[in-house]
Design an enzyme around this catalytic site. Structure first.
Site, short mmCIF file in Angstrom:
data_model
loop_
_atom_site.label_atom_id
_atom_site.label_comp_id
_atom_site.label_asym_id
_atom_site.label_seq_id
_atom_site.Cartn_x
_atom_site.Cartn_y
_atom_site.Cartn_z
CG HIS A 69 -1.92 -1.06 1.23
ND1 HIS A 69 -2.97 -1.08 2.12
CD2 HIS A 69 -2.07 -2.17 0.46
CE1 HIS A 69 -3.73 -2.15 1.91
NE2 HIS A 69 -3.19 -2.83 0.91
CD GLU A 124 -1.94 4.34 3.46
OE1 GLU A 124 -3.07 4.82 3.67
OE2 GLU A 124 -1.74 3.41 2.64
CB CYS A 149 -6.42 -0.48 5.21
SG CYS A 149 -4.72 -1.09 5.12
CB CYS A 191 -1.88 1.41 6.34
SG CYS A 191 -1.49 0.69 4.72
#
Length: 118
Positions: A47, A49, A77, A80
């Site tokens: 992701h 992040e 999410c 993260c």
């Protein structure tokens, strides 16, 4: 935040995934940034992040990001969010809510970026 939003277009513009980007800042300087790389790297943890966190940690040679802030194009999410807590980032700023992205991926609404002021 504007750089995180710019990065969120990197993956999709190259056909490499979903529109998420993140930037980590320490003392006004960017120390890590990234966009969603799940498809390009065959990594479900890739992701925006997570990519920004990895790069920031490599750049400062520490997994302690205390004193840093993360700007991300979307509400993180749970994976993260956990990584953000583990590396001890001081603050999180995000644009879209997760609910906004569900609408985007369902094709029910166009992408919206909600800039938040703090």
């Amino acid at each position: 935040m504007s750089r995180a939003i710019e990065l969120s277009d990197e993956g999709p513009s190259k056909g490499h995934g979903e529109p998420y980007g993140a930037v980590i800042v320490k003392d006004g300087k960017v120390i890590g940034e990234g966009y969603n790389r799940e498809i390009i790297d065959n990594d479900p943890t890739g992701h925006g992040e997570m990519t920004a966190i990895r790069r920031a940690c490599q750049n400062i040679q520490s997994c302690d990001l205390n004193g840093c802030e993360i700007y991300t194009s979307c509400e993180p999410c749970s994976m993260c969010s956990t990584a953000i807590r583990l590396c001890r980032l001081d603050r999180v700023y995000y644009g879209n809510r997760l609910a906004d992205t569900r609408d985007f991926f369902d094709g029910q609404a166009s992408r919206q970026v909600l800039l938040l002021s703090y």
